[in-house]
Design an enzyme around this catalytic site. Sequence first.
Site, PDB file in Angstrom:
ATOM      1  N   LEU A   1      -2.366   0.218   2.784  1.00 37.06           N
ATOM      2  CA  LEU A   1      -1.875  -1.074   3.252  1.00 37.06           C
ATOM      3  C   LEU A   1      -3.040  -1.765   3.952  1.00 37.06           C
ATOM      4  O   LEU A   1      -3.853  -1.108   4.609  1.00 37.06           O
ATOM      5  CB  LEU A   1      -0.716  -0.907   4.243  1.00 37.06           C
ATOM      6  CG  LEU A   1       0.603  -0.331   3.719  1.00 37.06           C
ATOM      7  CD1 LEU A   1       1.608  -0.196   4.864  1.00 37.06           C
ATOM      8  CD2 LEU A   1       1.194  -1.201   2.619  1.00 37.06           C
ATOM      9  N   ASP A   2      -3.112  -3.083   3.832  1.00 39.00           N
ATOM     10  CA  ASP A   2      -4.155  -3.823   4.542  1.00 39.00           C
ATOM     11  C   ASP A   2      -3.998  -3.634   6.048  1.00 39.00           C
ATOM     12  O   ASP A   2      -2.911  -3.352   6.550  1.00 39.00           O
ATOM     13  CB  ASP A   2      -4.066  -5.315   4.215  1.00 39.00           C
ATOM     14  CG  ASP A   2      -4.333  -5.613   2.752  1.00 39.00           C
ATOM     15  OD1 ASP A   2      -4.968  -4.772   2.090  1.00 39.00           O
ATOM     16  OD2 ASP A   2      -3.907  -6.684   2.280  1.00 39.00           O
ATOM     17  N   LYS A   3      -5.093  -3.836   6.756  1.00 33.89           N
ATOM     18  CA  LYS A   3      -5.103  -3.642   8.209  1.00 33.89           C
ATOM     19  C   LYS A   3      -3.994  -4.433   8.894  1.00 33.89           C
ATOM     20  O   LYS A   3      -3.293  -3.911   9.767  1.00 33.89           O
ATOM     21  CB  LYS A   3      -6.470  -4.043   8.773  1.00 33.89           C
ATOM     22  CG  LYS A   3      -6.580  -3.871  10.286  1.00 33.89           C
ATOM     23  CD  LYS A   3      -7.953  -4.296  10.784  1.00 33.89           C
ATOM     24  CE  LYS A   3      -8.042  -4.157  12.297  1.00 33.89           C
ATOM     25  NZ  LYS A   3      -9.376  -4.582  12.817  1.00 33.89           N
TER      26      LYS A   3
ATOM     27  N   ARG B   1      -1.218 -11.046  -1.113  1.00 36.05           N
ATOM     28  CA  ARG B   1      -1.868 -12.148  -0.400  1.00 36.05           C
ATOM     29  C   ARG B   1      -2.611 -13.067  -1.364  1.00 36.05           C
ATOM     30  O   ARG B   1      -2.538 -14.299  -1.257  1.00 36.05           O
ATOM     31  CB  ARG B   1      -2.824 -11.579   0.642  1.00 36.05           C
ATOM     32  CG  ARG B   1      -2.137 -10.747   1.714  1.00 36.05           C
ATOM     33  CD  ARG B   1      -3.115  -9.859   2.472  1.00 36.05           C
ATOM     34  NE  ARG B   1      -4.179 -10.643   3.077  1.00 36.05           N
ATOM     35  CZ  ARG B   1      -5.310 -10.121   3.556  1.00 36.05           C
ATOM     36  NH1 ARG B   1      -5.535  -8.825   3.445  1.00 36.05           N
ATOM     37  NH2 ARG B   1      -6.219 -10.900   4.104  1.00 36.05           N
TER      38      ARG B   1
END
Length: 322
Positions: A146-148, A251
């Site tokens: 998962l992205d930060k 995103r």
Amino acid sequence: MPESFPILISVAPEDAGKRLDQFLTTRIESVSRARVQEMIAESKVLVNDAPGKPSLKLRGGERISVLGEAQRPPLKAVAEDIPLDIVYEDNDLAVINKPAGMMVHAGAGATDDARNRGTLVNALLHHLGSLSGMGGELRPGIVHRLDKETSGLIVVAKNDDAHRKLSAQFAAREVKKKYVALVHGWVKKDSGTLAQSISRDPVRRMKMTTRLEGGRTAVTHYRVARRLDTKFGKFTLLDVKIDTGRTHQIRVHVAAMGHPVVGDTTYGAPKQARGKSAVIGLPRNFLHSAELEFRHPRTGENITLKSQLPEQLSDFLKKIDE
């Protein structure tokens, strides 16, 4: 990074005036500017057969030879006593409710300092002890990411057999992943599928893009949960499911649709949402991994887990909806 060296590059006249490190970052696939600078520092980059400097201004016509990758000492993840929200755990795997702001693991360019602190892997090593080794010493147990600034559910493997079987499910697109996203503007269609391929941006290497040919296949399905007309502007709350797991996929896809995720300034969202008489900001992306469904790698049992919106996101939603 290509596997065969040396890489031979001729500098075109239109590239005159560019710095050497900047030029190479755009010419060598999947390499950051920092990595290029490391290669130059180790004399792995020759310009007209002489070692170059990162700041060297090119004139056009030079012959550049890239002799090899920079040699780095191996980096190991370190155990840290960081609180974790473990929503499921057995002898083979664990599912964590990751908070926003936590990196899953240190980047390959990190050193054993602050950049290799505070990661999910470090916390896992403290709480779980044993993790699969297939991801190497930097990414033990990590099956997907998962992205930060994305919160929510992520599954990790405790042993190599579980890792292999879970990875096979992800590769076969058998794992069901549902996200909740709040995006700017009103999405016109009530549901749809976004299928643009995704590539790394050749200039801003930390970004991804749908604007290049030959990228990796990426498939995102969305459904409108709510459209909001607020004093801060218009927003759409989306339920999102992804078949693939490309870097920044959701995103990038919603931004390409003209509706960036709230808080995602990397892909075009404003730092603050502004209405006629009101302003509000969110210091993270409004993107949350809300549901995860997969087969247990040992028993074959179907496991379905859910995660509610974190308080920061639910509070933001209430404020704009008042």
